[in-house]
Design a protein around this motif. Structure first.
Motif, mmCIF file in Angstrom:
data_model
loop_
_atom_site.group_PDB
_atom_site.id
_atom_site.type_symbol
_atom_site.label_atom_id
_atom_site.label_comp_id
_atom_site.label_asym_id
_atom_site.label_seq_id
_atom_site.Cartn_x
_atom_site.Cartn_y
_atom_site.Cartn_z
ATOM 1 N N GLY A 291 3.802 -10.992 -5.148
ATOM 2 C CA GLY A 291 4.105 -10.347 -3.878
ATOM 3 C C GLY A 291 4.850 -9.048 -4.049
ATOM 4 N N ARG B 52 -2.550 -15.170 4.763
ATOM 5 C CA ARG B 52 -3.283 -16.226 4.044
ATOM 6 C C ARG B 52 -4.590 -15.695 3.469
ATOM 7 N NH1 ARG B 52 -1.724 -19.591 8.322
ATOM 8 N NH2 ARG B 52 -3.798 -19.334 9.292
ATOM 9 N N GLU C 253 -3.781 -13.696 0.425
ATOM 10 C CA GLU C 253 -3.442 -14.585 -0.699
ATOM 11 C C GLU C 253 -4.706 -15.216 -1.281
ATOM 12 O OE1 GLU C 253 1.074 -16.183 0.086
ATOM 13 O OE2 GLU C 253 -0.542 -17.096 1.275
ATOM 14 N N ASP C 254 -5.645 -15.601 -0.405
ATOM 15 C CA ASP C 254 -6.912 -16.174 -0.898
ATOM 16 C C ASP C 254 -7.670 -15.144 -1.733
ATOM 17 O OD1 ASP C 254 -6.347 -18.527 0.373
ATOM 18 O OD2 ASP C 254 -7.589 -18.100 2.137
ATOM 19 N N ALA D 248 -0.075 -16.823 -4.708
ATOM 20 C CA ALA D 248 0.865 -16.876 -3.588
ATOM 21 C C ALA D 248 1.686 -15.595 -3.564
ATOM 22 C CB ALA D 248 1.789 -18.079 -3.723
ATOM 23 N N LEU D 249 1.873 -15.033 -2.390
ATOM 24 C CA LEU D 249 2.627 -13.786 -2.248
ATOM 25 C C LEU D 249 4.039 -14.022 -1.725
ATOM 26 C CD1 LEU D 249 -0.227 -11.628 -0.685
ATOM 27 C CD2 LEU D 249 0.458 -11.776 -3.099
ATOM 28 N N PHE E 183 0.662 -7.439 5.604
ATOM 29 C CA PHE E 183 1.477 -7.936 4.479
ATOM 30 C C PHE E 183 2.698 -7.050 4.252
ATOM 31 C CE2 PHE E 183 2.492 -7.146 0.014
ATOM 32 C CZ PHE E 183 3.047 -8.378 -0.327
ATOM 33 N N THR F 87 7.105 -13.513 -4.053
ATOM 34 C CA THR F 87 6.871 -13.957 -5.424
ATOM 35 C C THR F 87 6.714 -12.729 -6.319
ATOM 36 O OG1 THR F 87 4.485 -13.969 -5.127
ATOM 37 C CG2 THR F 87 5.678 -16.004 -4.562
#
Length: 311
Positions: free
Chosen positions: A63, A39, A42-43, A48-49, A11, A60
């Motif tokens: 993020g 993903r 994010e889960d 949402a990043l 990330f 975001t």
């Protein structure tokens, strides 16, 4: 939140490059593998990043927050690895450097000499302008920065390692070429090719004229030193540049240094890092190497024939 260090590392690379493709290249992974790790993160976060804006991706709010923490975690892990490696001797590690664009004229010789002494240290070098260097320091995103005047608005440690004389340049056919002790007031009549606002060289140049109650007659504005020198060679104005950028031009006679009262302006190159940052063994080795060897390795232009610099 159950996340893995691998997910945070992937990330952080995507967030830094704002590109899945470039992050995959940097990490030597496939793009699908990078996308899968993001993903999964994010889960785990439930948020949402990244968001897609056309062909670009942006962080975001979640993020941006996670980027701040993931960067700190990855730095700590890197520091731990390098400290453990240092117990075996300073033969391994990674070193992330950033430098002002003017440093690029002698940085390759400096890095080559350092790499010969420490071949196991992997080097990454970013060449950019002053404002970007300040942003990197604010974010504590690099180990060391090589630059001119240290910033005022960031708490840093700054150690001078070499003179950075600023000189006035002109094409060899200019009427002032060969004239002795040119008054600064005479230069105020000439147009000057300038670097962009925020450039350290430009700030120093403006300060000299301002201290004498004069303004610069600005001509063209350029963002690169090579463009500045080309414009001066073409007769579009004089300029003030670092002596370190002139090795080739002085050797070939394409440019000359004017003998101006008050010049060369004495400046320094500094090794700069964020105050409170613990230098890794690799960074400390580079810091010590530059402090003791830079003049011998990179300062050849200072001793070139015809250069009007005195101790």
């Amino acid at each position: 939140m159950n996340v893995s260090l691998r997910q945070l590392r992937v990330f952080e690379a995507v967030a830094r490059h704002l590109s899945y493709t470039r992050a995959a290249e940097a990490l030597h992974l496939s793009q699908p593998a990078v996308s899968m790790q993001v993903r999964q993160l994010e889960d785990a976060a439930g948020l949402a990043l990244f968001e897609r804006l056309g062909k670009r991706i942006e962080l975001t709010e979640a993020g941006r927050e996670l980027f701040h923490y993931s960067r700190a975690i990855n730095r700590s892990l890197q520091e731990m690895e390098e400290v453990l490696e240092s117990l075996k001797g300073v033969n391994r590690g990674r070193l992330h450097l950033a430098a002002a664009s003017t440093v690029n004229y002698f940085a390759p010789r400096l890095l080559a000499a350092f790499q010969q002494r420490y071949p196991g240290i992997a080097l990454e070098l970013e060449i950019t302008n002053r404002e970007s260097l300040i942003q990197l320091l604010q974010a504590n995103a690099v180990d060391l920065v090589l630059m001119g005047q240290p910033p005022d608005r960031v708490e840093v440690e700054a150690d001078p390692f070499m003179d950075n004389p600023l000189v006035v340049i002109a094409p060899p056919e200019h009427p002032l070429a060969g004239v002795s002790a040119i008054p600064l007031a005479r230069l105020a009549e000439e147009p000057f090719v300038m670097r962009e606002p925020g450039s350290g060289t430009r700030q120093a140049m403006e300060r000299v004229f301002s201290e004498h109650g004069m303004t610069i007659r600005q001509g063209l504005q350029m963002t690169r030193n090579e463009a500045v020198k080309q414009a001066v060679r073409s007769g579009l104005g004089l300029s003030v540049v670092s002596l370190h950028t002139l090795e080739l031009e002085l050797e070939t006679g394409r440019l000359v240094i004017l003998d101006v009262a008050g010049f060369p302006q004495r400046r320094q190159w500094y090794l700069v890092y964020r105050r409170g940052r613990r230098l890794s063994p690799a960074a400390r080795a580079f810091h010590d190497f530059v402090s003791t060897e830079a003049i011998a390795v990179a300062g050849r232009v200072l001793r070139s024939p015809g250069v009007l610099v005195t101790d």
